[in-house]
Design a protein around this motif. Structure first.
Motif, PDB file in Angstrom:
ATOM      1  N   CYS A  18      11.913   7.955 -10.911  1.00  0.00           N
ATOM      2  CA  CYS A  18      11.756   6.823 -11.815  1.00  0.00           C
ATOM      3  C   CYS A  18      10.431   6.956 -12.569  1.00  0.00           C
ATOM      4  CB  CYS A  18      11.773   5.522 -11.022  1.00  0.00           C
ATOM      5  SG  CYS A  18      11.367   4.071 -12.017  1.00  0.00           S
ATOM      6  N   CYS A  21       8.016   3.660 -11.243  1.00  0.00           N
ATOM      7  CA  CYS A  21       7.496   3.534  -9.880  1.00  0.00           C
ATOM      8  C   CYS A  21       7.458   4.871  -9.141  1.00  0.00           C
ATOM      9  CB  CYS A  21       8.317   2.504  -9.089  1.00  0.00           C
ATOM     10  SG  CYS A  21      10.014   3.045  -8.779  1.00  0.00           S
ATOM     11  N   CYS A  32      16.773   1.855 -11.739  1.00  0.00           N
ATOM     12  CA  CYS A  32      16.042   2.288 -10.564  1.00  0.00           C
ATOM     13  C   CYS A  32      16.303   1.299  -9.434  1.00  0.00           C
ATOM     14  CB  CYS A  32      14.543   2.345 -10.878  1.00  0.00           C
ATOM     15  SG  CYS A  32      13.541   2.612  -9.404  1.00  0.00           S
ATOM     16  N   ASN A  34      14.647   0.829  -6.877  1.00  0.00           N
ATOM     17  CA  ASN A  34      13.389   0.338  -6.315  1.00  0.00           C
ATOM     18  C   ASN A  34      12.769  -0.749  -7.189  1.00  0.00           C
ATOM     19  OD1 ASN A  34      11.269   0.483  -4.328  1.00  0.00           O
ATOM     20  ND2 ASN A  34      10.015   1.430  -5.929  1.00  0.00           N
ATOM     21  N   CYS A  35      12.605  -0.475  -8.491  1.00  0.00           N
ATOM     22  CA  CYS A  35      11.910  -1.438  -9.354  1.00  0.00           C
ATOM     23  C   CYS A  35      12.808  -2.055 -10.412  1.00  0.00           C
ATOM     24  CB  CYS A  35      10.710  -0.769 -10.029  1.00  0.00           C
ATOM     25  SG  CYS A  35      11.172   0.423 -11.302  1.00  0.00           S
ATOM     26  N   HIS A  37      13.911  -0.643 -13.141  1.00  0.00           N
ATOM     27  CA  HIS A  37      13.689  -0.105 -14.481  1.00  0.00           C
ATOM     28  C   HIS A  37      14.985   0.551 -14.985  1.00  0.00           C
ATOM     29  CE1 HIS A  37      11.586   1.747 -17.829  1.00  0.00           C
ATOM     30  NE2 HIS A  37      12.128   2.905 -17.512  1.00  0.00           N
TER      31      HIS A  37
END
Ligand code: ZN
Length: 121
Positions: A18, A21, A32, A34-35, A37
């Motif tokens: 990503c 992050c 993403c 995780n974040c 995006h």
């Protein structure tokens, strides 16, 4: 009936890191995990309901159909390309029908005016 088994092929470059992050992201992910995006543009849906909407818009609102066609043709997927081409064809048919109807209308008005002239109006 949807065949999702052979959807968009995922290239190796799509999997990676990503940019925000720097966490590893799975191949083919649109966001993403995780974040959140956005990693790449989500392709337009080719569901039956969505296709019907695109075709109706292509036929009844011709210029908008070309916008949909452009969006669908940009997707590297056979089904999406078919939807895009169908949208273009419907736009052409719709425009041809509009021209034909307009010509028929003009002929009708001319004939009516000529008849009125003939009656002395
Ligand atoms: Zn991220």
């Amino acid at each position: 009936m949807e065949v999702n088994a052979q959807s968009t092929p995922i290239t190796a470059s799509a999997a990676g890191i990503c940019p925000v992050c720097h966490q590893a992201v799975p191949a083919g992910a649109y966001f993403c995990p995780n974040c959140g995006h956005p990693l790449r543009a989500q392709p337009p849906s080719v569901s039956t309901g969505r296709q019907i909407i695109v075709y109706l818009i292509s036929f009844f609102l011709p210029p908008l159909g070309l916008w949909y066609a452009w969006k669908y043709l940009a997707v590297n997927d056979r089904k999406s390309k078919i939807v895009g081409i169908a949208a273009i064809l419907l736009t052409i048919i719709s425009l041809a029908a509009a021209v034909w109807l307009w010509q028929a209308f003009v002929v009708y008005v001319n004939q009516s005016l000529n008849q009125l002239n003939g009656l002395g109006f």
